[in-house]
Design an enzyme around this catalytic site. Structure first.
Site, PDB file in Angstrom:
ATOM      1  CD  GLU A 194       8.169   3.064  -8.350  1.00  0.00           C
ATOM      2  OE1 GLU A 194       8.493   2.022  -7.733  1.00  0.00           O
ATOM      3  OE2 GLU A 194       7.435   3.938  -7.890  1.00  0.00           O
ATOM      4  CE  LYS A 199      -6.935  -1.059 -12.946  1.00  0.00           C
ATOM      5  NZ  LYS A 199      -7.255  -1.148 -11.472  1.00  0.00           N
ATOM      6  CD  GLU A 205       7.930  -2.712  -1.741  1.00  0.00           C
ATOM      7  OE1 GLU A 205       7.329  -3.392  -2.585  1.00  0.00           O
ATOM      8  OE2 GLU A 205       8.268  -1.538  -1.932  1.00  0.00           O
ATOM      9  N   GLY A 254       3.606  -0.580  -9.128  1.00  0.00           N
ATOM     10  CA  GLY A 254       2.915  -1.558  -8.290  1.00  0.00           C
ATOM     11  C   GLY A 254       3.832  -2.711  -7.948  1.00  0.00           C
ATOM     12  CB  CYS A 257       7.561   2.502  -4.299  1.00  0.00           C
ATOM     13  SG  CYS A 257       7.358   4.200  -4.816  1.00  0.00           S
TER      14      CYS A 257
END
Ligand code: NAD
Length: 489
Positions: free
Chosen positions: A258, A183, A391, A236, A292
């Site tokens: 992750e 997906k 982040e 994500g 990331c």
């Protein structure tokens, strides 16, 4: 097959289920927006629960009884090598799609297409080198272990590197003998569909690599919680990571997560700044900071703080954001939503009085509808500031000074994340001490590789997630050990 013919028409794309192009069962579609100008250039099916059901059923049949189940490891490897070759032949097309869909500069799209081919090459070569062991036990018995595929793997892919993340997941999962339902992200997914098409051309049997497009809360949630999958892999946001892990737990299946980072680069006074500065800049500017493993925090020894900040400022002031096909330093952010998120974090930092030392620019000819964010350098950033710890996922670099090695290590580790780190020093013993003491899945010394190499195991400590992708180690994640004991007297 050509759907982006420049005619201006909005191209319909389809999912791939059981070897066929598929419309969503509901018939509904989602618009695909080009970040460079904000226009709709394609549509994708709005898949949901029933589409995921169909894809999981196809993947289950392919795993259990189809031709895939009878292939040897070397035959699976050969298919992956063939797919790698097809990706290489279509590299320019895939690079163009990735670049238009995500907004990243075309040269980054090309690098992503090359990495995608390399993933399939690496795992194609690795497929028949995954071996078990024999274990000496009591006389009259022989014990051995086999690495067995898990079964049907569900993969939820983000929008920042769709092609590369598909490569690392599909390469390893398929090499190990699993089947896949992917997906991809609603914001950028065309390269993923294209690769699934190429996989059919390469000869992968129907049902081995399925792609269902749609929204996270619909198709994504249906996949993560599906009772007939055997494993989930997700890259994500931490918030969605929690939902994925909970869904996997409800079915007692494993998952790898992750979930990003706030990766430090530690620069000591003896570092070679000529070598370091371009790498420090690239590590945050690559993909407009939507990486990331972006090197988003710089810790610099106080005696060279002013010099390093001045050198970074010169570079930042010259950085230009522009449309993907202009191939400038950075492209737009992926969506209006992402631009608003980054803007809100920057506004918070500026309201808290954090100094903007340098700001890049947006190209004068960048379309007004694009989601551009110029690169921003903040220094010195207080250690308690949210922007130092959280982040941003945009082209924002934070710099702060430290006084000694112990403080540098403490500061490096003082966030909830632990994905990647960089250490810049000429002192060999210090290199190793820092590399050992920093809690991160990858540590680079006198270099930095955001994303970190096809061959290198990659994944987080702490809240950056768990499990490892890339490298040979990923094959362990996508397999389970079976122990067989023969009693023969
Ligand atoms: P997200 O986590 O919402 O999306 C990632 C993927 O998860 C997409 O495919 C999405 O459709 C899917 N998803 C969303 N909700 C889901 C659900 N309930 N169940 C199952 N799947 C679901 O990320 P986002 O909203 O696009 O971005 C938000 C933030 O996430 C970014 O600002 C960034 O900080 C972070 N992010 C990190 C990475 C990474 O590489 N670690 C990638 C993308 C985004």
């Amino acid at each position: 097959m050509e759907r982006t013919d420049g005619s201006g028409a909005i191209a319909p794309w389809y999912g791939i289920v059981d070897g066929e192009r598929r419309e969503a069962i509901s018939g509904e579609r989602l618009e695909v927006v080009a970040p460079s100008d904000g226009t709709v250039f394609a549509t994708i099916p709005r898949g949901g629960e029933r589409d995921i059901d169909a894809a999981v059923a196809a993947a289950r049949v392919a795993f259990a009884t189809g031709p895939w189940a009878r292939l040897s490891a070397s035959e699976r490897g050969r298919l992956l090598l063939k797919l790698s070759g097809l990706v290489a032949v279509h590299a320019e097309e895939i690079a163009g799609l990735e670049s238009r869909d995500t907004g990243k500069p075309i040269s980054q799209g090309r690098a992503d297409a090359a990495a995608l081919a390399r993933y399939f090459e690496f795992y194609g070569g690795a497929a028949d080198k995954l071996m078990g062991e024999t274990i000496p036990i009591a006389t009259g018995h022989t014990a051995m272990t086999l690495r067995e595929p898990l079964g049907v793997v569900g993969s939820i892919v983000p929008w920042n590197y769709p092609a590369q993340i598909l490569g690392r997941v599909a390469g390893a999962a398929l090499a190990a003998g699993n089947t896949l339902v992917v997906k991809p992200a609603e914001d950028a997914c065309l390269s993923v569909i294209r690769v699934a098409e190429l996989a059919l051309e390469a000869g992968f049997p129907a049902g081995v690599l399925n792609v269902v497009t749609g929204l996270g809360a619909e198709a994504g949630a249906a996949l993560a919680g599906h009772p007939n999958i055997d494993f989930v892999t997700f890259t994500g946001s931490p918030e969605v990571g929690t939902l994925i892990q909970r869904a996997a737990a409800m079915n007692h299946v494993g998952c790898t997560l992750e979930l990003g980072g706030k990766s430090p680069q530690v620069v000591f006074a003896d570092a070679d700044l000529d070598a370091a500065v371009p790498v420090l800049v690239k590590a945050i500017v690559q993909n407009a900071g939507q990486t990331c493993s972006a090197g988003s925090r710089i810790l610099v020894e106080r005696s060279i703080f002013d010099e390093l900040v001045a050198r970074l400022a010169d570079r930042f002031a010259a950085l230009v954001a522009g449309p993907h096909d202009a191939d400038l330093d950075l492209g737009p952010l992926v969506s209006a939503r992402q631009k608003a998120r980054v803007g809100a974090r920057l506004a918070g930092a500026e309201a808290a009085g954090i100094r903007v030392v340098a700001r890049g620019s947006v190209a004068a000819n960048a379309p007004a509808g694009g989601f551009y964010q110029e690169a921003v350098l903040l220094a010195p950033v207080p250690r308690e500031a949210p922007i130092w710890r959280e982040e941003v996922f945009g082209p924002v670099l934070c710099v702060t000074p430290f006084d000694d090695e112990a403080e540098a290590i403490e500061l490096s580790n003082a966030t909830p994340y632990g994905l990647v780190a960089g250490v810049w020093t000429a002192n060999g013993a210090r290199q190793m001490r820092c590399a050992r003491a920093i809690r991160a899945g990858q540590v680079f010394v006198n270099g930095y590789g955001a994303g970190g190499g096809v061959e290198l195991p990659f994944g987080g400590f702490k809240r950056s997630g768990h499990g490892r992708e890339k490298g040979f180690e990923a094959l362990m994640e996508f397999t389970a050990t079976k122990t067989i004991v023969l009693t023969h007297g």
